[in-house]
Design a protein around this motif. Structure first.
Motif, mmCIF file in Angstrom:
data_model
loop_
_atom_site.group_PDB
_atom_site.id
_atom_site.type_symbol
_atom_site.label_atom_id
_atom_site.label_comp_id
_atom_site.label_asym_id
_atom_site.label_seq_id
_atom_site.Cartn_x
_atom_site.Cartn_y
_atom_site.Cartn_z
ATOM 1 N N GLY A 95 0.816 -1.206 0.000
ATOM 2 C CA GLY A 95 0.000 0.000 0.000
ATOM 3 C C GLY A 95 0.849 1.255 0.000
ATOM 4 O O GLY A 95 2.064 1.205 0.141
ATOM 5 N N GLY A 96 0.174 2.388 -0.175
ATOM 6 C CA GLY A 96 0.890 3.654 -0.158
ATOM 7 C C GLY A 96 0.047 4.770 -0.714
ATOM 8 O O GLY A 96 -1.163 4.615 -0.918
ATOM 9 N N LEU A 97 0.711 5.890 -0.961
ATOM 10 C CA LEU A 97 0.066 7.075 -1.522
ATOM 11 C C LEU A 97 0.365 7.135 -3.021
ATOM 12 O O LEU A 97 1.528 7.021 -3.434
ATOM 13 N N VAL A 98 -0.671 7.317 -3.816
ATOM 14 C CA VAL A 98 -0.503 7.372 -5.268
ATOM 15 C C VAL A 98 -1.439 8.428 -5.830
ATOM 16 O O VAL A 98 -2.521 8.675 -5.264
ATOM 17 N N GLN A 99 -1.043 9.041 -6.932
ATOM 18 C CA GLN A 99 -1.886 10.043 -7.572
ATOM 19 C C GLN A 99 -2.990 9.381 -8.378
ATOM 20 O O GLN A 99 -2.839 8.233 -8.822
ATOM 21 N N PRO A 100 -4.101 10.071 -8.570
ATOM 22 C CA PRO A 100 -5.156 9.522 -9.435
ATOM 23 C C PRO A 100 -4.594 9.138 -10.797
ATOM 24 O O PRO A 100 -3.781 9.860 -11.378
ATOM 25 N N GLY A 101 -5.030 7.976 -11.273
ATOM 26 C CA GLY A 101 -4.517 7.451 -12.529
ATOM 27 C C GLY A 101 -3.306 6.571 -12.375
ATOM 28 O O GLY A 101 -2.882 5.916 -13.339
ATOM 29 N N GLY A 102 -2.745 6.539 -11.189
ATOM 30 C CA GLY A 102 -1.556 5.740 -10.935
ATOM 31 C C GLY A 102 -1.859 4.276 -10.671
ATOM 32 O O GLY A 102 -3.017 3.838 -10.747
ATOM 33 N N SER A 103 -0.800 3.541 -10.343
ATOM 34 C CA SER A 103 -0.914 2.101 -10.126
ATOM 35 C C SER A 103 -0.208 1.696 -8.841
ATOM 36 O O SER A 103 0.726 2.357 -8.391
ATOM 37 N N LEU A 104 -0.693 0.615 -8.258
ATOM 38 C CA LEU A 104 -0.052 -0.017 -7.101
ATOM 39 C C LEU A 104 -0.248 -1.525 -7.225
ATOM 40 O O LEU A 104 -1.234 -1.978 -7.817
ATOM 41 N N ARG A 105 0.672 -2.265 -6.625
ATOM 42 C CA ARG A 105 0.532 -3.718 -6.568
ATOM 43 C C ARG A 105 0.591 -4.160 -5.116
ATOM 44 O O ARG A 105 1.601 -3.934 -4.439
ATOM 45 N N LEU A 106 -0.481 -4.777 -4.660
ATOM 46 C CA LEU A 106 -0.532 -5.317 -3.308
ATOM 47 C C LEU A 106 -0.143 -6.792 -3.326
ATOM 48 O O LEU A 106 -0.438 -7.512 -4.284
ATOM 49 N N SER A 107 0.507 -7.215 -2.258
ATOM 50 C CA SER A 107 0.884 -8.615 -2.098
ATOM 51 C C SER A 107 0.387 -9.119 -0.752
ATOM 52 O O SER A 107 0.283 -8.347 0.207
ATOM 53 N N GLY A 160 -5.303 -11.007 6.629
ATOM 54 C CA GLY A 160 -4.109 -10.183 6.765
ATOM 55 C C GLY A 160 -4.407 -8.961 7.605
ATOM 56 O O GLY A 160 -5.565 -8.688 7.952
ATOM 57 N N GLN A 161 -3.383 -8.207 7.909
ATOM 58 C CA GLN A 161 -3.514 -7.079 8.829
ATOM 59 C C GLN A 161 -4.005 -5.808 8.162
ATOM 60 O O GLN A 161 -4.307 -4.850 8.851
ATOM 61 N N GLY A 162 -4.090 -5.776 6.845
ATOM 62 C CA GLY A 162 -4.539 -4.559 6.177
ATOM 63 C C GLY A 162 -3.378 -3.699 5.741
ATOM 64 O O GLY A 162 -2.391 -3.561 6.468
ATOM 65 N N THR A 163 -3.520 -3.133 4.558
ATOM 66 C CA THR A 163 -2.519 -2.193 4.050
ATOM 67 C C THR A 163 -3.273 -1.000 3.450
ATOM 68 O O THR A 163 -4.237 -1.179 2.711
ATOM 69 N N GLN A 164 -2.847 0.201 3.808
ATOM 70 C CA GLN A 164 -3.579 1.410 3.427
ATOM 71 C C GLN A 164 -3.210 1.852 2.015
ATOM 72 O O GLN A 164 -2.021 1.965 1.680
ATOM 73 N N VAL A 165 -4.235 2.118 1.216
ATOM 74 C CA VAL A 165 -4.063 2.702 -0.114
ATOM 75 C C VAL A 165 -4.748 4.065 -0.114
ATOM 76 O O VAL A 165 -5.932 4.159 0.215
ATOM 77 N N THR A 166 -3.992 5.091 -0.449
ATOM 78 C CA THR A 166 -4.534 6.444 -0.513
ATOM 79 C C THR A 166 -4.290 7.002 -1.905
ATOM 80 O O THR A 166 -3.147 7.051 -2.361
ATOM 81 N N VAL A 167 -5.379 7.388 -2.573
ATOM 82 C CA VAL A 167 -5.290 7.946 -3.920
ATOM 83 C C VAL A 167 -5.650 9.427 -3.828
ATOM 84 O O VAL A 167 -6.793 9.793 -3.583
ATOM 85 N N SER A 168 -4.647 10.266 -4.022
ATOM 86 C CA SER A 168 -4.847 11.696 -3.843
ATOM 87 C C SER A 168 -3.777 12.467 -4.605
ATOM 88 O O SER A 168 -2.636 12.011 -4.721
#
Length: 119
Positions: A7-19, A110-118
């Motif tokens: 998880g993490g902070l990403v801009q709109p239109g971006g990508s992330l990969r969770l495991s 799992g414990q949860g991972t935060q995704v923030t799109v901003s």
């Protein structure tokens, strides 16, 4: 135990990969899922993958998110693309698995991972 990451902070239109990796011995993981939850709201099922790699997605993410699994590593992934602010949430993995042939199938989280799109 399931250990989620990515998880993490990403801009709109971006990508992330969770495991999400299952620790300890795993005999069979029949179903692996990703959920997400926003404070004050119910946990939402995002994506499911079975042991034969059949997948299913929430309407809100279909075409943007892809769930996959590596059975050798007992790991499930969630590739998220074209992210939107409304995808902001804590993401949780879940698996129905057996630790040994004689074990009952149990649900693990799992414990949860935060995704923030901003921006």
């Amino acid at each position: 135990q399931l250990q989620a990451s990515g998880g993490g902070l990403v801009q709109p239109g971006g990508s992330l990969r969770l495991s999400c990796a299952a620790s300890g011995s795993v005999f069979a993981a029949r179903v692996m899922r990703w959920y997400r939850q926003v404070p004050g709201k119910q946990r939402e099922l995002v994506a499911t993958i079975t042991n034969d790699r059949t997948t299913n997605y929430a309407d809100s993410v279909r075409g943007r998110f892809t769930i996959s699994r590596d059975n050798a590593e007992n790991t499930v992934y969630l590739q998220m693309t074209s992210l939107k602010p409304e995808d902001t949430a804590a993401y949780y993995c879940n698996s129905l698995l057996k630790r040994s042939p004689g074990d009952n199938e149990r649900s693990y989280w799992g414990q949860g991972t935060q995704v923030t799109v901003s921006s």
